[in-house]
Each structure stands twice: as C-alpha cells, then as structure tokens.
Design a protein around this motif. Structure first.
Motif, mmCIF file in Angstrom:
data_model
loop_
_atom_site.group_PDB
_atom_site.id
_atom_site.type_symbol
_atom_site.label_atom_id
_atom_site.label_comp_id
_atom_site.label_asym_id
_atom_site.label_seq_id
_atom_site.Cartn_x
_atom_site.Cartn_y
_atom_site.Cartn_z
ATOM 1 N N ALA A 87 0.865 -1.156 0.019
ATOM 2 C CA ALA A 87 -0.109 0.041 -0.177
ATOM 3 C C ALA A 87 0.841 1.258 0.149
ATOM 4 O O ALA A 87 0.542 2.197 -0.778
ATOM 5 C CB ALA A 87 -0.891 0.075 1.238
ATOM 6 N N ALA A 88 1.977 1.308 0.825
ATOM 7 C CA ALA A 88 2.791 2.253 0.821
ATOM 8 C C ALA A 88 3.372 2.856 -0.480
ATOM 9 O O ALA A 88 3.637 3.812 -0.996
ATOM 10 C CB ALA A 88 3.907 2.409 1.984
ATOM 11 N N SER A 89 3.823 1.720 -1.239
ATOM 12 C CA SER A 89 4.731 1.673 -2.325
ATOM 13 C C SER A 89 3.692 2.211 -3.391
ATOM 14 O O SER A 89 4.009 3.073 -4.175
ATOM 15 C CB SER A 89 5.104 0.236 -2.854
ATOM 16 N N ALA A 90 2.178 1.844 -3.529
ATOM 17 C CA ALA A 90 1.544 2.302 -4.340
ATOM 18 C C ALA A 90 1.091 3.924 -4.218
ATOM 19 O O ALA A 90 0.951 4.488 -4.971
ATOM 20 C CB ALA A 90 0.065 1.422 -4.311
ATOM 21 N N MET A 91 1.000 4.126 -2.885
ATOM 22 C CA MET A 91 0.724 5.716 -2.363
ATOM 23 C C MET A 91 1.899 6.515 -2.863
ATOM 24 O O MET A 91 1.667 7.609 -3.419
ATOM 25 C CB MET A 91 0.356 5.653 -0.938
ATOM 26 N N PHE A 92 3.282 6.098 -2.441
ATOM 27 C CA PHE A 92 4.246 6.875 -3.168
ATOM 28 C C PHE A 92 4.349 7.218 -4.543
ATOM 29 O O PHE A 92 4.583 8.210 -5.277
ATOM 30 C CB PHE A 92 5.627 6.600 -2.483
ATOM 31 N N ALA A 93 4.168 5.981 -5.296
ATOM 32 C CA ALA A 93 4.179 5.764 -7.022
ATOM 33 C C ALA A 93 2.941 6.944 -7.338
ATOM 34 O O ALA A 93 3.200 7.208 -8.356
ATOM 35 C CB ALA A 93 4.016 4.588 -7.342
ATOM 36 N N SER A 94 2.070 7.055 -6.598
ATOM 37 C CA SER A 94 0.730 7.746 -7.054
ATOM 38 C C SER A 94 0.888 9.658 -6.869
ATOM 39 O O SER A 94 0.393 10.109 -7.530
ATOM 40 C CB SER A 94 -0.540 7.262 -6.398
ATOM 41 N N VAL A 95 1.314 9.652 -5.608
ATOM 42 C CA VAL A 95 1.266 10.989 -5.290
ATOM 43 C C VAL A 95 2.365 11.955 -5.813
ATOM 44 O O VAL A 95 2.075 13.235 -5.765
ATOM 45 C CB VAL A 95 1.513 11.209 -3.601
ATOM 46 N N TRP A 96 3.485 11.301 -6.451
ATOM 47 C CA TRP A 96 4.673 12.052 -7.093
ATOM 48 C C TRP A 96 4.085 11.957 -8.476
ATOM 49 O O TRP A 96 4.117 11.095 -9.059
ATOM 50 C CB TRP A 96 5.754 11.528 -6.889
ATOM 51 N N ASP A 97 3.598 13.178 -9.095
ATOM 52 C CA ASP A 97 3.061 13.230 -10.388
ATOM 53 C C ASP A 97 3.046 14.591 -11.072
ATOM 54 O O ASP A 97 2.942 15.653 -10.315
ATOM 55 C CB ASP A 97 1.402 12.798 -10.625
ATOM 56 N N LEU A 98 3.256 14.908 -12.235
ATOM 57 C CA LEU A 98 3.372 16.112 -13.016
ATOM 58 C C LEU A 98 1.818 16.637 -13.114
ATOM 59 O O LEU A 98 1.761 17.813 -13.356
ATOM 60 C CB LEU A 98 3.830 15.833 -14.221
ATOM 61 N N ASP A 99 0.860 16.246 -12.880
ATOM 62 C CA ASP A 99 -0.660 16.472 -12.814
ATOM 63 C C ASP A 99 -0.940 16.498 -11.379
ATOM 64 O O ASP A 99 -1.406 15.497 -10.836
ATOM 65 C CB ASP A 99 -1.466 15.513 -13.718
ATOM 66 N N VAL A 100 -1.428 17.893 -11.170
ATOM 67 C CA VAL A 100 -1.856 18.046 -9.911
ATOM 68 C C VAL A 100 -3.193 17.449 -9.392
ATOM 69 O O VAL A 100 -3.384 16.949 -8.327
ATOM 70 C CB VAL A 100 -1.948 19.504 -9.636
ATOM 71 N N THR A 101 -4.106 17.264 -10.396
ATOM 72 C CA THR A 101 -5.371 16.445 -10.126
ATOM 73 C C THR A 101 -4.962 14.962 -9.895
ATOM 74 O O THR A 101 -5.692 14.523 -8.879
ATOM 75 C CB THR A 101 -6.156 16.786 -11.089
ATOM 76 N N ARG A 102 -4.228 14.446 -10.542
ATOM 77 C CA ARG A 102 -4.070 13.023 -9.886
ATOM 78 C C ARG A 102 -3.005 12.741 -8.896
ATOM 79 O O ARG A 102 -3.491 11.948 -7.774
ATOM 80 C CB ARG A 102 -3.014 12.236 -11.329
ATOM 81 N N ASP A 155 -6.515 11.652 -1.772
ATOM 82 C CA ASP A 155 -7.852 11.196 -1.344
ATOM 83 C C ASP A 155 -8.092 9.708 -1.124
ATOM 84 O O ASP A 155 -9.131 9.329 -0.466
ATOM 85 C CB ASP A 155 -8.942 12.115 -2.277
ATOM 86 N N VAL A 156 -7.532 9.108 -1.900
ATOM 87 C CA VAL A 156 -7.531 7.661 -2.053
ATOM 88 C C VAL A 156 -6.820 6.960 -0.886
ATOM 89 O O VAL A 156 -7.399 6.074 -0.148
ATOM 90 C CB VAL A 156 -7.132 7.147 -3.275
ATOM 91 N N TYR A 157 -5.598 7.478 -0.678
ATOM 92 C CA TYR A 157 -4.687 6.818 0.217
ATOM 93 C C TYR A 157 -4.536 7.232 1.583
ATOM 94 O O TYR A 157 -3.956 6.576 2.430
ATOM 95 C CB TYR A 157 -3.344 6.619 -0.449
ATOM 96 N N PHE A 158 -4.960 8.509 1.876
ATOM 97 C CA PHE A 158 -4.585 9.179 3.235
ATOM 98 C C PHE A 158 -5.869 9.019 4.042
ATOM 99 O O PHE A 158 -7.104 8.999 3.552
ATOM 100 C CB PHE A 158 -4.280 10.595 3.185
ATOM 101 N N ALA A 159 -5.848 8.994 5.377
ATOM 102 C CA ALA A 159 -6.835 9.127 6.438
ATOM 103 C C ALA A 159 -7.610 10.300 6.247
ATOM 104 O O ALA A 159 -6.830 11.352 5.726
ATOM 105 C CB ALA A 159 -6.408 8.878 7.738
#
Length: 256
Positions: A103-118, A124-128
């Motif tokens: 889960a942590a690996s997926a979260m880190f891979a997703s929050v670093w993005d060039l698109d601010v919306t993604r 919103d998906v991974y954080f409390a």
C-alpha cells in the motif's frame, strides 16, 4: 508522514541526465531492481535505521570478483491489489506487514505526479480523512517542484509525453501493532519533460505510517501524517551493494 519532508531530501540531490533513447520505465510495485543516482544521499548524523519485523539476519553476501555485486540478503514479495479505483490507484491490500508495504509503495508511486489532479486524487484515495487537507497541499507543492526540475510551467496540463514514473526497489517495515506499521520504501523517480526530452532521475527513501481501517474499502491500509521524528528514516542504498544489506532493506521479488 509529510510529503514536504521528502521534497527537502530530493532537493539536496543533483539531477542526473541519462541521454538514452527509449521509453520511461513503467510504474510496477514489485518490479526488478534498478540503479541509484550518481550522487547518493548520505544519512544525516541523527538519522535512524529501523530493523524490519521478523527479519532474521541473512547469510553473508560476498561480492563477485568481476563486478563487486553484493546479492541482497533479504527479499520479500509484495501482494497484488484486489481492486483499483479508476485507472490510476490500486487498492485493497492484505492485513499483513507486506500488505502495508504494498500500500505504501502504491501511495508513493501515485502522489508524485506532474498532474496536480492525479496527485491530489491519490491523497484522497490513500490518506486518512483527517489528514487529507494538509496532504493535498503537500501533493500540490510536490507537483509544482517536480515540474520546476523539468523546466515546465507550474500550472496547466503537462506537455505530451511528460511523465514521472516512481518505481519502488526496496522496502522495510516496523510493526507497531497489528493495525499500525511504519513502512520505508526506497524508490527511483524517472522523469521526462516531454517527447524526445532527456531522462531525469532522482532517488529517495521515504517512510509512511500505515494504519489498517476496517471501514475503508471493506478493510484497507491508509496513510497518516505522523511526524518524521517518530518513524525510522533509513538512507537510500542501491540494491547490489553492501550498504543495501547494512541498512536492512528487503529487495522486492517480482510476482506478487
């Protein structure tokens, strides 16, 4: 966990340009090992290295005379997600330390993005729920910072071909209790400013506090904003080196 702490670590590194043809590596949790930056981040005087739970000392690893390669002493297989939200966010991990690491690996891979919306969508998906507002601000700042490194405008849609691909290469964890795990992930971020642009590479090790919540997606791990001083902060090390084993990283075996 604060994304801004990770930006501080990344900002101390120099960018490396790899002027080679070919597409970016795809983001794969549990993919094969990859190389470290030319200039490695060094552990600070006060940094702490955690010992993963149930981690028995591995057999001594001996470098080969030809290459100096030191085989990883510890391995793990990360489980696959049971579901996906949209195209971008894998979710639904087992209630195990390996599930928290995935889960942590997926979260880190997703929050670093060039698109601010993604990036903010990943928050919103991974954080409390209670930690999302501050983490969305961190994610937006992270997106702006990454775009600056590629000389892209801070706002607007990224140009065609502009991509950040974050690939985990090592994990370790400290079990607090059955529902709380501190997960450290060693990662490489490969970035490209657009079609035919050179590859930029950063490496970082980051730690997140993962908590199991039964009311989320029928039971799933979520990230909390726990102060970094309370969590282990192992330094990044390259797989295939003695430093990787000394820091007690687990290499990720493909085929979760």
């Amino acid at each position: 966990m604060s994304l801004s702490t990770d930006l501080d670590q990344l900002a101390r590194q120099r960018m490396r340009r790899a002027r080679a043809a070919g597409a970016l590596l795809a983001v794969l949790v549990g993919a094969s090992l990859f190389m470290l930056l030319r200039e490695r981040p060094q552990p600070s005087a006060g940094s702490a290295t955690s010992s993963p739970s149930s981690s028995a000392p591995g057999a001594p690893a001996t470098p080969t005379p030809e290459s100096g390669y030191v085989p990883p002493a510890r391995w793990t297989t990360l489980p696959e997600a049971r579901d996906r939200i949209g195209r971008d966010y894998p979710v639904g991990w087992p209630h195990t330390p390996q599930g928290a690491a995935a889960a942590a690996s997926a979260m880190f891979a997703s929050v670093w993005d060039l698109d601010v919306t993604r990036a903010t969508g990943a928050v919103d998906v991974y954080f409390a729920v209670g930690d999302r507002a501050a983490s969305r601000r961190d994610a937006a700042a992270s997106t702006a910072w990454l775009r600056e490194q590629l000389a892209l405008p801070r706002d607007g849609a990224p140009p065609p071909g502009a991509t950040v691909a974050v690939q985990p290469i090592g994990v370790q964890w400290r079990v607090v209790d059955a529902d709380n795990v501190y997960v450290s992930v060693a990662m490489r971020a490969d970035m490209i400013a657009g079609t035919a642009a050179p590859l930029e590479t950063l490496t970082v090790a980051s730690t997140g506090h993962l908590r199991w919540q039964t009311g989320v997606r029928g039971g799933d791990w979520v990230a909390l904003r726990t102060p970094a001083a309370r969590m282990p902060r192992p330094a990044f090390a390259e797989p295939g080196t003695a430093a990787f084993n000394h820091a007690r990283w687990r290499a990720i075996r493909p085929g979760g």
